[in-house]
Design an enzyme around this catalytic site. Sequence first.
Site, short mmCIF file in Angstrom:
data_model
loop_
_atom_site.label_atom_id
_atom_site.label_comp_id
_atom_site.label_asym_id
_atom_site.label_seq_id
_atom_site.Cartn_x
_atom_site.Cartn_y
_atom_site.Cartn_z
N PRO A 169 -0.29 -2.48 10.30
CA PRO A 169 -1.09 -1.71 11.40
C PRO A 169 -1.19 -0.17 10.54
O PRO A 169 -2.14 0.55 11.20
CB PRO A 169 -0.15 -1.72 12.35
CG PRO A 169 1.12 -1.65 12.00
CD PRO A 169 1.22 -2.56 10.59
N CYS A 170 -0.50 0.16 9.56
CA CYS A 170 -0.54 1.71 9.12
C CYS A 170 -2.26 1.90 8.68
O CYS A 170 -2.81 2.84 8.96
CB CYS A 170 0.23 1.90 8.10
SG CYS A 170 1.87 1.99 8.60
N HIS A 171 -2.74 0.91 7.83
CA HIS A 171 -3.83 1.20 7.31
C HIS A 171 -4.97 -0.14 7.35
O HIS A 171 -5.96 -0.11 6.59
CB HIS A 171 -4.18 1.70 6.01
CG HIS A 171 -2.93 3.06 5.70
ND1 HIS A 171 -1.80 2.98 5.36
CD2 HIS A 171 -3.42 4.29 6.09
CE1 HIS A 171 -1.24 4.09 5.51
NE2 HIS A 171 -1.75 5.06 5.88
N GLY A 172 -4.42 -1.23 7.97
CA GLY A 172 -5.22 -2.41 8.11
C GLY A 172 -5.21 -3.36 7.02
O GLY A 172 -6.29 -3.79 6.50
N HIS A 183 0.57 -1.07 0.00
CA HIS A 183 0.08 -0.02 -0.16
C HIS A 183 0.78 1.18 -0.10
O HIS A 183 1.08 1.79 -1.18
CB HIS A 183 -0.81 0.05 1.24
CG HIS A 183 -2.01 1.07 1.28
ND1 HIS A 183 -2.17 1.69 2.54
CD2 HIS A 183 -2.48 1.60 0.18
CE1 HIS A 183 -3.04 2.95 2.09
NE2 HIS A 183 -3.25 2.91 0.96
#
Length: 195
Positions: free
Chosen positions: A158-161, A135
Amino acid sequence: MGETMPAMGGHGAEPPQAAPPASGGEYAKRDFLRLVTGSFAAVGVGVVAWPFVHSMNPARDVLALSSTEVDLAPIAAGQAVTVVWRGKPVFVRHRTPQEVQEARAVPLSELRDPQPDQVRVQKDQWLTVVGVCTHLGCVPLGQKPTDARGDYGGWFCPCHGSHYDTSGRIRRGPAPSNLAVPEYAFMNDTRIRIG
Ligand code: FES
């Protein structure tokens, strides 16, 4: 009569004459000529510079230095290690038979970036992927036993799932594609060379 300038070397050469005063139109014409001459000079530099730039590409022996070897012997089934290759994290995971089975049971039609597990590995139990989320480039969690591995048992960014499965394939979240598989080769049963 215009001013004369001192001669620059040579005997008997006519001293250069200062340019006579010019009208507004002539100034514009000279500026245009200067611009055109400058453009040709820039193109010339570009053409001449290319062989030098090209010769600065890394040679084969320099590239060899940028490969990374990994000893697989100490990595137990279910464990993973992170190594650095060309400045990027690379995940090497010793998959359990169950993780392999889970990766192979998924129909390709369910995958955003359809790729069979078999083409992503060279030996069933060893998965090697670049540890950079596709991403926006975060490093996903899942290397430590205590890490969240997401809903598909692989890695979780964890940044945007984004959720990756046990083959490093994107299964949920905004990442557009699977974790990349770098170029690597088995040197023997317990050693790989990445790059
Ligand atoms: S960078 Fe991984 S989900 Fe956005």
